[in-house]
Design a protein around this motif. Structure first.
Motif, PDB file in Angstrom:
ATOM      1  N   UNK A  91       0.960  -1.080   0.016  1.00 57.50           N
ATOM      2  CA  UNK A  91       0.008  -0.033   0.032  1.00 57.50           C
ATOM      3  C   UNK A  91       0.988   1.348   0.054  1.00 57.50           C
ATOM      4  N   UNK A  92       0.356   2.194  -0.811  1.00 63.24           N
ATOM      5  CA  UNK A  92       1.134   3.457  -0.616  1.00 63.24           C
ATOM      6  C   UNK A  92      -0.043   4.689  -0.150  1.00 63.24           C
ATOM      7  N   UNK A  93       0.401   5.407   0.865  1.00 64.63           N
ATOM      8  CA  UNK A  93      -0.652   6.511   1.152  1.00 64.63           C
ATOM      9  C   UNK A  93      -0.157   7.767   0.718  1.00 64.63           C
ATOM     10  N   UNK A 106      -5.109   6.159   0.236  1.00 66.28           N
ATOM     11  CA  UNK A 106      -4.294   4.910   0.149  1.00 66.28           C
ATOM     12  C   UNK A 106      -4.569   4.138  -0.989  1.00 66.28           C
ATOM     13  N   UNK A 107      -3.877   3.401  -1.568  1.00 64.23           N
ATOM     14  CA  UNK A 107      -3.919   2.754  -2.815  1.00 64.23           C
ATOM     15  C   UNK A 107      -2.980   1.598  -2.627  1.00 64.23           C
ATOM     16  N   UNK A 108      -3.636   0.281  -3.173  1.00 64.73           N
ATOM     17  CA  UNK A 108      -2.840  -0.780  -3.209  1.00 64.73           C
ATOM     18  C   UNK A 108      -2.133  -1.170  -4.674  1.00 64.73           C
ATOM     19  N   UNK A 137      -8.493  -4.903   2.615  1.00 62.15           N
ATOM     20  CA  UNK A 137      -8.453  -3.328   2.986  1.00 62.15           C
ATOM     21  C   UNK A 137      -8.186  -2.494   2.166  1.00 62.15           C
ATOM     22  N   UNK A 138      -7.816  -3.029   1.019  1.00 62.98           N
ATOM     23  CA  UNK A 138      -7.987  -1.995  -0.057  1.00 62.98           C
ATOM     24  C   UNK A 138      -9.220  -1.473  -0.512  1.00 62.98           C
ATOM     25  N   UNK A 139     -10.427  -2.261  -0.102  1.00 67.31           N
ATOM     26  CA  UNK A 139     -11.792  -1.809  -0.326  1.00 67.31           C
ATOM     27  C   UNK A 139     -12.229  -0.508   0.797  1.00 67.31           C
TER      28      UNK A 139
END
Length: 234
Positions: A91-93, A106-108, A137-139
């Motif tokens: 993940x990158x925030x 936040x995206x995966x 978690x991405x959702x």
């Protein structure tokens, strides 16, 4: 904030142990477990250095996009060596505020096996607890779950180098409330199927719009002509 306090406050504020709707095979399963992000993940600090990876940026609401698609070229320049290396399901925030995601997005990483993102406004982390499914978690993050938690900790008007200003410990303290792994996977699979149906309907709508536009061009006369190219038989 200690994890015990997080658990107690989470139960009061989020009011969830068992959801109102569950798949039949999980109706008698245990209550959803409450932990926090820091307990199930680790921060990524690996730098790109001299290694070459595809450079990515985050578009709020869409996700991680290659810089060549977003800007028409890679913009890393000399700073590339300090880019953070992420791998599939990391993940990158992006701590930059947007209208849709005022607490950042936040995206995966899903479409690439490995990539690199700017270290200046990105916090990157990896789910290390095998009992938690990154896709679900991405959702949660796509629906701004993190925003509801972080907004009370972000300094109003406070920015550092163009990014939101808050103590990173509050990100790791964020409560994560999820069921057992099989139920997580079932929920994520269901949501993925729904997304695929939505995308299929969207493509169908775009095709119909193009079809209508083509028909209109044929059902009305062109400039300088008195009859259209196409007419109904009668």
């Amino acid at each position: 904030m200690k994890i015990d306090n997080i658990k107690n406050s989470s139960k009061k504020s989020l009011c969830i142990n068992i959801p109102a709707l569950r798949f039949p095979e999980f109706k008698n399963s245990p209550s959803w477990n409450i932990t926090n992000l820091g307990e199930i993940s680790s921060m990524i600090k690996e730098k790109a250095g001299k290694n070459k990876y595809i450079s990515m940026s985050v578009i709020s609401g869409l996700g991680l996009i290659p810089q060549t698609e977003k800007f028409g070229k890679e913009i890393a320049g000399d700073s590339y060596k300090n880019y953070i290396v992420i791998r599939k399901y990391d993940f990158a925030y992006n701590k930059s505020a947007t209208k849709q995601f005022p607490e950042g997005f936040i995206s995966m990483l899903n479409d690439y096996d490995i990539a690199a993102v700017p270290n200046s406004i990105f916090i990157c982390f990896r789910i290390t607890d095998k009992n938690y499914y990154p896709n679900i978690l991405n959702y949660l993050f796509y629906n701004n779950y993190h925003g509801y938690w972080l907004r009370k900790y972000i300094e109003i008007g406070g920015r550092a180098h163009g990014s939101l200003n808050f103590d990173i410990k509050h990100l790791w303290d964020m409560p994560i409330i999820l069921p057992t792994l099989p139920e997580q996977q079932k929920i994520a699979s269901f949501l993925t199927t729904a997304d695929e149906l939505i995308d299929a309907e969207r493509r169908k709508l775009e095709a119909l719009k193009k079809y209508k536009k083509g028909l209109m061009q044929k059902l009305f006369p062109r400039d300088g002509e008195k009859v259209p190219e196409m007419r109904f038989p009668e």
